[in-house]
Design a protein around this motif. Structure first.
Motif, PDB file in Angstrom:
ATOM      1  N   ALA A   1      -4.408   2.881  -6.158  1.00  0.00           N
ATOM      2  CA  ALA A   1      -4.942   3.729  -7.793  1.00  0.00           C
ATOM      3  C   ALA A   1      -5.262   4.464  -8.395  1.00  0.00           C
ATOM      4  CB  ALA A   1      -5.312   2.507  -8.676  1.00  0.00           C
ATOM      5  N   ALA A   2      -6.658   4.475  -7.516  1.00  0.00           N
ATOM      6  CA  ALA A   2      -7.693   5.165  -8.621  1.00  0.00           C
ATOM      7  C   ALA A   2      -7.050   7.298  -8.227  1.00  0.00           C
ATOM      8  CB  ALA A   2      -9.060   5.443  -7.743  1.00  0.00           C
ATOM      9  N   VAL A   3      -5.492   7.596  -7.325  1.00  0.00           N
ATOM     10  CA  VAL A   3      -5.544   8.408  -7.122  1.00  0.00           C
ATOM     11  C   VAL A   3      -4.231   8.898  -7.608  1.00  0.00           C
ATOM     12  CG1 VAL A   3      -7.289   8.737  -4.998  1.00  0.00           C
ATOM     13  CG2 VAL A   3      -5.195   8.047  -4.563  1.00  0.00           C
ATOM     14  N   TYR A   4      -3.904   7.729  -7.975  1.00  0.00           N
ATOM     15  CA  TYR A   4      -1.762   7.315  -7.547  1.00  0.00           C
ATOM     16  C   TYR A   4      -1.798   8.355  -8.589  1.00  0.00           C
ATOM     17  CZ  TYR A   4       2.686   5.166  -8.834  1.00  0.00           C
ATOM     18  OH  TYR A   4       4.147   5.569  -8.502  1.00  0.00           O
ATOM     19  N   ASP A   5      -2.171   8.678 -10.498  1.00  0.00           N
ATOM     20  CA  ASP A   5      -1.544   9.772 -11.131  1.00  0.00           C
ATOM     21  C   ASP A   5      -1.415  11.293 -10.621  1.00  0.00           C
ATOM     22  OD1 ASP A   5      -0.327   7.551 -12.410  1.00  0.00           O
ATOM     23  OD2 ASP A   5      -1.780   7.947 -14.335  1.00  0.00           O
ATOM     24  N   GLY A   6      -2.186  10.896  -9.804  1.00  0.00           N
ATOM     25  CA  GLY A   6      -2.473  12.819  -9.475  1.00  0.00           C
ATOM     26  C   GLY A   6      -1.839  12.949  -8.786  1.00  0.00           C
ATOM     27  N   GLN A   7      -1.436  11.876  -7.801  1.00  0.00           N
ATOM     28  CA  GLN A   7      -0.759  12.889  -6.053  1.00  0.00           C
ATOM     29  C   GLN A   7       0.849  12.637  -6.429  1.00  0.00           C
ATOM     30  OE1 GLN A   7      -1.391   9.957  -3.236  1.00  0.00           O
ATOM     31  NE2 GLN A   7      -3.565  10.809  -3.166  1.00  0.00           N
ATOM     32  N   ARG A   8       1.070  11.873  -8.113  1.00  0.00           N
ATOM     33  CA  ARG A   8       2.772  12.283  -8.276  1.00  0.00           C
ATOM     34  C   ARG A   8       3.332  13.018  -8.033  1.00  0.00           C
ATOM     35  NH1 ARG A   8       4.060   7.968  -6.503  1.00  0.00           N
ATOM     36  NH2 ARG A   8       2.447   7.942  -5.290  1.00  0.00           N
ATOM     37  N   ARG A   9       2.848  14.055  -9.141  1.00  0.00           N
ATOM     38  CA  ARG A   9       4.082  15.480  -9.232  1.00  0.00           C
ATOM     39  C   ARG A   9       4.259  15.730  -7.933  1.00  0.00           C
ATOM     40  NH1 ARG A   9       5.132  17.809 -13.321  1.00  0.00           N
ATOM     41  NH2 ARG A   9       4.647  17.272 -15.133  1.00  0.00           N
ATOM     42  N   LYS A  10       3.047  16.175  -6.558  1.00  0.00           N
ATOM     43  CA  LYS A  10       3.233  16.242  -5.107  1.00  0.00           C
ATOM     44  C   LYS A  10       4.357  15.022  -4.445  1.00  0.00           C
ATOM     45  CE  LYS A  10      -0.846  18.810  -5.377  1.00  0.00           C
ATOM     46  NZ  LYS A  10      -2.316  18.615  -5.473  1.00  0.00           N
ATOM     47  N   LEU A  11       4.672  14.091  -4.537  1.00  0.00           N
ATOM     48  CA  LEU A  11       5.164  12.955  -4.148  1.00  0.00           C
ATOM     49  C   LEU A  11       5.734  13.175  -4.165  1.00  0.00           C
ATOM     50  CD1 LEU A  11       2.040  10.251  -3.482  1.00  0.00           C
ATOM     51  CD2 LEU A  11       3.493  11.948  -1.743  1.00  0.00           C
ATOM     52  N   ILE A  12       6.650  13.187  -5.309  1.00  0.00           N
ATOM     53  CA  ILE A  12       8.242  13.496  -6.981  1.00  0.00           C
ATOM     54  C   ILE A  12       8.183  14.689  -7.193  1.00  0.00           C
ATOM     55  CG2 ILE A  12       9.670  12.420  -8.231  1.00  0.00           C
ATOM     56  CD1 ILE A  12       6.737  10.307  -8.688  1.00  0.00           C
ATOM     57  N   PRO A  13       8.979  15.168  -5.790  1.00  0.00           N
ATOM     58  CA  PRO A  13       9.377  17.055  -5.975  1.00  0.00           C
ATOM     59  C   PRO A  13      10.113  17.184  -7.515  1.00  0.00           C
ATOM     60  CG  PRO A  13      10.243  16.361  -3.623  1.00  0.00           C
ATOM     61  CD  PRO A  13       9.403  14.735  -4.341  1.00  0.00           C
ATOM     62  N   CYS A  14      10.898  16.193  -8.089  1.00  0.00           N
ATOM     63  CA  CYS A  14      11.653  16.618  -8.997  1.00  0.00           C
ATOM     64  C   CYS A  14      10.973  15.240 -10.446  1.00  0.00           C
ATOM     65  CB  CYS A  14      13.045  15.424  -8.946  1.00  0.00           C
ATOM     66  SG  CYS A  14      13.089  13.297  -8.503  1.00  0.00           S
ATOM     67  N   PHE A  15       9.853  15.924 -10.077  1.00  0.00           N
ATOM     68  CA  PHE A  15       8.405  14.532 -11.273  1.00  0.00           C
ATOM     69  C   PHE A  15       9.669  14.417 -12.603  1.00  0.00           C
ATOM     70  CE2 PHE A  15       5.640  14.316 -14.470  1.00  0.00           C
ATOM     71  CZ  PHE A  15       5.026  13.380 -13.980  1.00  0.00           C
ATOM     72  N   ASP A  16       9.505  15.898 -13.573  1.00  0.00           N
ATOM     73  CA  ASP A  16       9.972  16.499 -14.626  1.00  0.00           C
ATOM     74  C   ASP A  16      11.024  15.735 -15.397  1.00  0.00           C
ATOM     75  OD1 ASP A  16       7.190  17.547 -15.588  1.00  0.00           O
ATOM     76  OD2 ASP A  16       7.975  19.482 -14.527  1.00  0.00           O
ATOM     77  N   ASP A  17      11.931  16.262 -14.192  1.00  0.00           N
ATOM     78  CA  ASP A  17      13.225  15.629 -14.180  1.00  0.00           C
ATOM     79  C   ASP A  17      13.458  14.535 -14.584  1.00  0.00           C
ATOM     80  OD1 ASP A  17      14.820  17.994 -15.303  1.00  0.00           O
ATOM     81  OD2 ASP A  17      15.083  18.015 -13.185  1.00  0.00           O
ATOM     82  N   PHE A  18      13.152  13.244 -13.523  1.00  0.00           N
ATOM     83  CA  PHE A  18      12.758  12.319 -13.282  1.00  0.00           C
ATOM     84  C   PHE A  18      12.581  11.277 -14.177  1.00  0.00           C
ATOM     85  CE2 PHE A  18      10.680   8.788 -10.647  1.00  0.00           C
ATOM     86  CZ  PHE A  18      12.065   8.274  -9.696  1.00  0.00           C
ATOM     87  N   TYR A  19      11.851  11.471 -14.686  1.00  0.00           N
ATOM     88  CA  TYR A  19      10.852  11.177 -15.527  1.00  0.00           C
ATOM     89  C   TYR A  19      11.178  10.241 -16.882  1.00  0.00           C
ATOM     90  CZ  TYR A  19       7.415   8.384 -12.227  1.00  0.00           C
ATOM     91  OH  TYR A  19       6.928   7.977 -11.924  1.00  0.00           O
ATOM     92  N   GLY A  20      11.654  12.759 -17.573  1.00  0.00           N
ATOM     93  CA  GLY A  20      12.200  13.318 -18.150  1.00  0.00           C
ATOM     94  C   GLY A  20      13.377  12.121 -19.110  1.00  0.00           C
ATOM     95  N   ILE A  21      14.321  12.973 -17.724  1.00  0.00           N
ATOM     96  CA  ILE A  21      15.811  11.270 -18.035  1.00  0.00           C
ATOM     97  C   ILE A  21      15.830  10.152 -18.009  1.00  0.00           C
ATOM     98  CG2 ILE A  21      17.914  11.027 -16.779  1.00  0.00           C
ATOM     99  CD1 ILE A  21      17.565  13.983 -15.822  1.00  0.00           C
ATOM    100  N   ALA A  22      15.056   9.663 -17.775  1.00  0.00           N
ATOM    101  CA  ALA A  22      14.627   8.396 -17.810  1.00  0.00           C
ATOM    102  C   ALA A  22      14.573   8.176 -19.582  1.00  0.00           C
ATOM    103  CB  ALA A  22      13.522   7.724 -17.152  1.00  0.00           C
ATOM    104  N   ALA A  23      12.893   9.009 -19.423  1.00  0.00           N
ATOM    105  CA  ALA A  23      12.765   8.202 -20.921  1.00  0.00           C
ATOM    106  C   ALA A  23      14.039   9.490 -21.710  1.00  0.00           C
ATOM    107  CB  ALA A  23      11.461   9.146 -21.443  1.00  0.00           C
ATOM    108  N   ALA A  24      15.115   9.762 -21.835  1.00  0.00           N
ATOM    109  CA  ALA A  24      16.211  10.226 -22.689  1.00  0.00           C
ATOM    110  C   ALA A  24      17.085   9.484 -22.726  1.00  0.00           C
ATOM    111  CB  ALA A  24      16.077  12.114 -21.947  1.00  0.00           C
ATOM    112  N   LEU A  25      17.072   8.353 -21.517  1.00  0.00           N
ATOM    113  CA  LEU A  25      17.958   7.618 -21.722  1.00  0.00           C
ATOM    114  C   LEU A  25      17.861   6.711 -22.533  1.00  0.00           C
ATOM    115  CD1 LEU A  25      19.216   7.401 -18.006  1.00  0.00           C
ATOM    116  CD2 LEU A  25      20.757   8.276 -19.999  1.00  0.00           C
ATOM    117  N   ALA A  26      16.903   5.974 -23.046  1.00  0.00           N
ATOM    118  CA  ALA A  26      15.563   5.035 -23.766  1.00  0.00           C
ATOM    119  C   ALA A  26      16.580   5.272 -24.862  1.00  0.00           C
ATOM    120  CB  ALA A  26      14.252   4.889 -23.852  1.00  0.00           C
TER     121      ALA A  26
END
Length: 228
Positions: A16-41
Motif C-alpha cells: 500500500a505505501a508504495v502503490y501509487d508511486g509505482q503505477r506509472r512504471k508498472l502501467i506503460p499506458c497509465f495516462d490513457d488507461f485512467y484518462g479514458i476510463a474517466a472520460a467514459l463516466a
C-alpha cells in the motif's frame, strides 16, 4: 473469505505505501488507461453517486473526482492499508464512504449512477466475475454506466505471451529497483485473468447494453456497459 481473497488482501496491505508511486512504471499506458476510463463516466447529474470496486488507494476515483467534484464516492476494498491511503487522499472531500470488505459479497443499500473498477476484477475467479457483472447491473440506476479498466488474458497462448513479454520489457526499463520488480512479478501470481471477448459476452449476458472495449493496449483494456 477464500484463500485467494486473503492472499490478495495480504499482498496489497504490504504494498500500500508504495502503490501509487509505482503505477506509472508498472502501467506503460497509465495516462490513457485512467484518462479514458474517466472520460467514459458519462452521467447527467453534477453530483453522481459512484461505487468504486476494489478501490485501493482511490486512484481511479481521483480521476473521476476531477471530472465530478461534487460526486458522492463509495470506496470498497479488501485491504485496510490501501483504504488508509485513500482516506488521506480524500481527507478534504466530504461524504466519502469507505468499506473494507469483499466486494463480491457487497449488498448495496442504494443504486449508483456509476460503478467503476480499476485493476481489480482480474483477481476474481471466472464465476465471481460473472456474478459481479450481474450484481453491478442490478446496483446501477437506469442509464447508469459500468466501467472496468483492467487486464485481460490474450486470446491465444501466443498472444498472451506477447503481452507478458512486452510488459516485462517495459517494467525492467522503468527505473524500478530489482526488489520492486521482483515484488511486482510475485503479485502477478494472484492474477486470474479472463479473455476480453469472454468478458464482453458476460457483460451482455448480465443485460448490459452498448457493451464495448473502448481502449486496448496489449492486455490493458477499458470495458464499458450501460444499464438499459
Amino acid at each position: 473469505m477464500d484463500k485467494n481473497a486473503r492472499d490478495v488482501r495480504n499482498s496489497f496491505n504490504e504494498t500500500a505505501a508504495v502503490y501509487d508511486g509505482q503505477r506509472r512504471k508498472l502501467i506503460p499506458c497509465f495516462d490513457d488507461f485512467y484518462g479514458i476510463a474517466a472520460a467514459l463516466a458519462e452521467t447527467e447529474t453534477e453530483a453522481p453517486s459512484i461505487l468504486d470496486l476494489g478501490a485501493g488507494t482511490g486512484l481511479l476515483s481521483s480521476f473521476l473526482l476531477q471530472r465530478y467534484p461534487q460526486a458522492k464516492l463509495t470506496l470498497i476494498d479488501l485491504s485496510d492499508n490501501m483504504l488508509d491511503i485513500a482516506r488521506k487522499r480524500f481527507k478534504d472531500v466530504p461524504g466519502v464512504t469507505y468499506r473494507c470488505e469483499d466486494y463480491t459479497k457487497f449488498a448495496a443499500e442504494c443504486s449508483f449512477d456509476l460503478i467503476v473498477s480499476g485493476l481489480s476484477i482480474h483477481h476474481l475467479s471466472d464465476e465471481d466475475k460473472r456474478v459481479l457483472y450481474k450484481a453491478s447491473y442490478a446496483n446501477l440506476k437506469p442509464g447508469g454506466v459500468f466501467i472496468n479498466a483492467d487486464q485481460v488474458l490474450g486470446h491465444t497462448p501466443y498472444v498472451d505471451a506477447l503481452y507478458k513479454t512486452d510488459w516485462k520489457r517495459k517494467v525492467e526499463a522503468s527505473g524500478l529497483s530489482a526488489a520492486e520488480i521482483a515484488a511486482a512479478y510475485e503479485r502477478t501470481k494472484l492474477d486470474r485473468m479472463a479473455g476480453l471477448q469472454t468478458q464482453l459476452d458476460w457483460l451482455e449476458q448480465a443485460s448490459f447494453a452498448d457493451v464495448d472495449c473502448v481502449y486496448k493496449y496489449y492486455n490493458f483494456v477499458v470495458m464499458v456497459g450501460r444499464k438499459r
